[in-house]
Motif scaffolding. Structure first.
Motif, mmCIF file in Angstrom:
data_model
loop_
_atom_site.group_PDB
_atom_site.id
_atom_site.type_symbol
_atom_site.label_atom_id
_atom_site.label_comp_id
_atom_site.label_asym_id
_atom_site.label_seq_id
_atom_site.Cartn_x
_atom_site.Cartn_y
_atom_site.Cartn_z
ATOM 1 N N LYS A 177 0.841 -1.185 0.000
ATOM 2 C CA LYS A 177 0.000 0.000 0.000
ATOM 3 C C LYS A 177 0.884 1.247 0.000
ATOM 4 C CE LYS A 177 -2.210 3.144 2.954
ATOM 5 N NZ LYS A 177 -0.976 3.958 2.858
ATOM 6 N N SER A 178 0.656 2.102 -0.995
ATOM 7 C CA SER A 178 1.364 3.387 -0.952
ATOM 8 C C SER A 178 0.319 4.477 -0.751
ATOM 9 C CB SER A 178 2.183 3.592 -2.220
ATOM 10 O OG SER A 178 2.908 4.786 -2.114
ATOM 11 N N ILE A 197 -5.141 4.445 -2.869
ATOM 12 C CA ILE A 197 -6.408 4.910 -3.442
ATOM 13 C C ILE A 197 -7.171 3.768 -4.118
ATOM 14 C CG2 ILE A 197 -7.468 6.528 -5.062
ATOM 15 C CD1 ILE A 197 -6.125 7.954 -2.771
ATOM 16 N N ARG A 207 4.309 3.982 2.057
ATOM 17 C CA ARG A 207 4.164 5.427 1.867
ATOM 18 C C ARG A 207 5.189 6.221 2.688
ATOM 19 N NH1 ARG A 207 4.307 9.057 -0.319
ATOM 20 N NH2 ARG A 207 2.935 10.798 -0.700
ATOM 21 N N SER A 208 5.553 5.691 3.863
ATOM 22 C CA SER A 208 6.461 6.431 4.750
ATOM 23 C C SER A 208 7.930 6.183 4.442
ATOM 24 C CB SER A 208 6.185 6.046 6.203
ATOM 25 O OG SER A 208 4.803 5.903 6.422
ATOM 26 N N ARG A 227 -1.294 15.652 -14.368
ATOM 27 C CA ARG A 227 -2.108 16.797 -13.976
ATOM 28 C C ARG A 227 -3.610 16.540 -14.197
ATOM 29 N NH1 ARG A 227 -4.237 21.499 -16.090
ATOM 30 N NH2 ARG A 227 -3.988 20.806 -18.233
ATOM 31 N N ALA A 243 -7.908 12.423 -12.081
ATOM 32 C CA ALA A 243 -8.772 12.572 -10.897
ATOM 33 C C ALA A 243 -8.830 14.009 -10.360
ATOM 34 C CB ALA A 243 -8.345 11.589 -9.813
ATOM 35 N N THR A 244 -8.864 14.139 -9.027
ATOM 36 C CA THR A 244 -9.097 15.429 -8.366
ATOM 37 C C THR A 244 -7.820 15.858 -7.625
ATOM 38 O OG1 THR A 244 -9.757 14.393 -6.297
ATOM 39 C CG2 THR A 244 -11.484 14.708 -7.934
ATOM 40 N N PRO A 245 -7.744 17.138 -7.205
ATOM 41 C CA PRO A 245 -6.552 17.557 -6.450
ATOM 42 C C PRO A 245 -6.329 16.677 -5.222
ATOM 43 C CG PRO A 245 -7.897 19.475 -7.008
ATOM 44 C CD PRO A 245 -8.670 18.266 -7.434
ATOM 45 N N GLN A 246 -7.406 16.345 -4.507
ATOM 46 C CA GLN A 246 -7.261 15.534 -3.293
ATOM 47 C C GLN A 246 -6.644 14.172 -3.607
ATOM 48 O OE1 GLN A 246 -9.975 17.396 -4.113
ATOM 49 N NE2 GLN A 246 -11.332 17.718 -2.367
ATOM 50 N N ILE A 247 -7.100 13.553 -4.692
ATOM 51 C CA ILE A 247 -6.563 12.242 -5.069
ATOM 52 C C ILE A 247 -5.113 12.389 -5.546
ATOM 53 C CG2 ILE A 247 -6.806 10.292 -6.675
ATOM 54 C CD1 ILE A 247 -9.343 10.099 -5.413
ATOM 55 N N ARG A 248 -4.844 13.410 -6.352
ATOM 56 C CA ARG A 248 -3.476 13.585 -6.853
ATOM 57 C C ARG A 248 -2.485 13.847 -5.723
ATOM 58 N NH1 ARG A 248 -6.307 16.439 -10.902
ATOM 59 N NH2 ARG A 248 -5.789 18.473 -10.028
ATOM 60 N N ASN A 249 -2.953 14.429 -4.624
ATOM 61 C CA ASN A 249 -2.079 14.666 -3.481
ATOM 62 C C ASN A 249 -1.755 13.376 -2.734
ATOM 63 O OD1 ASN A 249 -1.783 17.413 -3.779
ATOM 64 N ND2 ASN A 249 -3.536 17.928 -2.470
ATOM 65 N N ALA A 250 -2.543 12.346 -2.941
ATOM 66 C CA ALA A 250 -2.336 11.089 -2.204
ATOM 67 C C ALA A 250 -1.865 9.958 -3.124
ATOM 68 C CB ALA A 250 -3.629 10.679 -1.494
ATOM 69 N N TYR A 310 -13.186 16.763 -13.441
ATOM 70 C CA TYR A 310 -12.433 15.506 -13.417
ATOM 71 C C TYR A 310 -13.245 14.334 -13.963
ATOM 72 C CZ TYR A 310 -15.005 13.770 -9.355
ATOM 73 O OH TYR A 310 -15.989 13.317 -8.517
ATOM 74 N N ALA A 333 -4.600 19.215 0.534
ATOM 75 C CA ALA A 333 -5.971 18.714 0.633
ATOM 76 C C ALA A 333 -6.009 17.242 0.231
ATOM 77 C CB ALA A 333 -6.879 19.528 -0.286
ATOM 78 N N VAL A 334 -6.576 16.412 1.087
ATOM 79 C CA VAL A 334 -6.751 14.992 0.754
ATOM 80 C C VAL A 334 -8.140 14.531 1.212
ATOM 81 C CG1 VAL A 334 -4.284 14.387 0.909
ATOM 82 C CG2 VAL A 334 -5.728 14.206 2.941
ATOM 83 N N ASN A 335 -8.586 13.393 0.672
ATOM 84 C CA ASN A 335 -9.851 12.797 1.097
ATOM 85 C C ASN A 335 -9.585 11.953 2.337
ATOM 86 O OD1 ASN A 335 -10.017 12.299 -2.307
ATOM 87 N ND2 ASN A 335 -11.559 13.568 -1.310
ATOM 88 N N GLU A 346 -12.100 21.316 -7.976
ATOM 89 C CA GLU A 346 -12.553 20.273 -8.891
ATOM 90 C C GLU A 346 -13.010 19.006 -8.158
ATOM 91 O OE1 GLU A 346 -10.835 18.732 -13.168
ATOM 92 O OE2 GLU A 346 -9.476 18.732 -11.464
ATOM 93 N N GLY A 347 -12.364 18.722 -7.032
ATOM 94 C CA GLY A 347 -12.684 17.485 -6.314
ATOM 95 C C GLY A 347 -13.746 17.642 -5.245
#
Lengths: 330, 157
Positions: free
Chosen positions: A27-28, A31, A51-52, A96, A99-106, A236, B57-59, B131-132
């Motif tokens: 798991k990283s 998602i 992830r860590s 870029r 998906a969404t910013p939240q998903i791309r951040n994770a 998205y 920002a994350v879910n 967007e999310g």
């Protein structure tokens, strides 16, 4: 979602110790993994959190001119990275637009390459489809608007959803895969598995293996590259059709061409027909159109996805034009 | 097996013994009683559960508790000073950017993350940052105006 253990290895060596147990999964960003677990499509006994582990998170320019990307790099980090933006706009654009910013951040690049199909029959526990050990593919004669137009005859009509895979394949990316004891290098081209080869898996990655590095060869910096994704809505969305091209140009003459189609087939699809049209020729809009037409020569649409044929012809044309700075809209 | 977690939550150091496989969303809502963060779709599409994890920002429905040790978490409860609304919250009210309100905490956190990174965002930047986050009531126009207005006011302060 079933109960599971959560392992937190501190080093890469420790990761491989956990992976010796076949009930462990990596798991990283987690998602796609959590999505699959929530639908009970998989029920691993243990998640191994990588992830860590910071050693797996890097984008670097090596002394030999290659660019290396670690599997833990998030899609946001990739899209914001200066080296990637400078040399590989196709990869930047692909990351870029996911998906969404939240998903791309994770979400991470390693996970994005390994994500499983979005086919609604595959994703639903109620359908015992061919990819899950059942007897047939529900999509071939069912609701197949978003399914494959190429390579689907062999009993499964999923499309591979990873946009970064399409871009990286156009850039001749190489994966470094390790099981802790041995390390191998593999062209991304050989990473994905067609249903005819083995319908139960989408990639060659074994349960005890980890992508430890993604390498883009030095000469790819000189390829004009471009990625275009068409979606159903402006916000998205998953791609209806996405295309990456990378062209080695000598003036107006194309010496080498990579044309990769995403969301077209069960694997990111290398269009040899389109590449053949381009290679060795002077690129004009007419030739780009011809390459677009050629990309769909072998297409075999299903009942609800004939529209994709037109989309791919147009997106291939636009991506070639834009890669070398021709305005495709005039 | 439970593990000990230590992290920063809305500016305070906190510690808790919990299951590492618990969703961050449940940890916040059930263990810390911070119910401002909402659960919508549970699969990362609606953004109602958006929180800031190390300024991004994350879910929170897709983050497991095991990975947050040592991190800095901010929820909707943590963006304002006691009893005074944050500029974004005030502007959401003024612009009628809130109807049923279920998406609002996530929406404000996404906007907050944007303004941390870009204090003077373009219209496009705001569209991309939000967007999310889905809103089924307002039609987004008032939300975008509220963020624009907040940025303007926060730049003056």
């Amino acid at each position: 979602m079933k109960k599971f253990e959560y392992a937190q290895p501190k080093s890469i060596d420790e990761v491989f110790q956990y992976l010796e147990d076949p009930d462990s999964v990596i798991k990283s960003g987690g998602i796609d993994l959590l999505d699959l677990m929530k639908e009970d499509l998989i029920a691993p006994k243990r998640l191994v959190n990588i992830r860590s582990i910071n050693q797996l998170s890097f984008v670097r320019e090596n002394e030999d001119g290659t660019i290396s990307i670690g599997p833990n790099v998030t899609l946001s980090e990739l899209a914001d990275n200066e080296i990637i933006t400078k040399y590989f706009p196709a990869l930047r654009e692909a990351a870029r637009l996911i998906a969404t910013p939240q998903i791309r951040n994770a979400a991470t690049i390693g996970g994005n390459l390994c994500q499983r199909s979005r086919c609604w029959y595959f994703r639903s526990i109620d359908f015992d489809c061919s990819r899950k050990g059942g007897s047939h593919c529900y999509a071939l004669f069912g609701e197949n608007k978003y399914h494959a137009v190429l390579g689907a005859k062999s009993g499964c009509a999923i499309v591979q959803p990873s946009g970064t895979a399409v871009a990286l394949m156009s850039l001749n990316a190489v994966l470094v895969i390790s099981n802790g004891k041995n390390e191998k290098q593999l062209d991304l081209n050989e990473f994905y598995v067609e249903p005819a080869q083995d319908i139960t898996k989408e990639t060659i990655l074994e349960n005890n293996e980890l992508i430890v590095e993604i390498i883009i060869p030095k000469e790819m910096r000189n390829y004009k590259n471009r990625y275009i994704k068409l979606k159903e809505k402006q916000s998205y969305d998953w791609p209806l059709a996405d295309v990456a091209v990378a062209l080695k140009m000598n003036g107006i003459k194309c010496e080498e061409a990579n044309v990769i189609l995403g969301s077209a087939a069960p694997i990111p699809w290398k269009s040899k027909e389109a590449e053949f049209e381009l290679k060795g020729n002077r690129i004009t809009k007419e030739l780009a159109r011809k390459a677009g037409e050629a990309s769909m020569e072998e297409a075999f649409p299903l009942a609800e996805n004939k529209y994709k044929i037109r989309l791919f012809k147009i997106v291939v044309y636009r991506a070639i034009c834009e890669a070398i700075g021709i305005n495709p809209y005039t | 097996m439970k593990i000990d977690l230590e992290f920063t939550l809305n500016g305070k150091n906190v510690s808790i013994e919990t299951e590492p496989g618990k969703r961050l969303l449940d940890l916040l809502r059930k263990d810390f009683k911070l119910t401002g963060t909402k659960e919508g779709c549970s699969i990362g599409e609606c953004g109602a559960c958006t929180i800031l994890l190390d300024k991004l920002a994350v879910n929170s429905c897709l983050i497991l508790a095991g990975q947050i040790n040592g991190s800095d978490i901010i929820t909707i409860e943590g963006i304002n000073e006691a009893d005074v609304l944050h500029t974004l919250q005030q502007k959401f009210l003024e612009h009628g950017a809130v109807q049923c309100g279920f998406c609002t905490p996530g929406m404000i956190i996404s906007a907050y993350a944007l303004l941390l990174e870009k204090p003077d965002p373009s219209y496009e930047d705001i569209l991309n940052a939000l967007e999310g986050n889905l809103c089924r009531c307002t039609g987004y126009k008032q939300i975008i105006s509220a963020v624009q207005d907040s940025a303007k006011e926060m730049m003056q302060d």
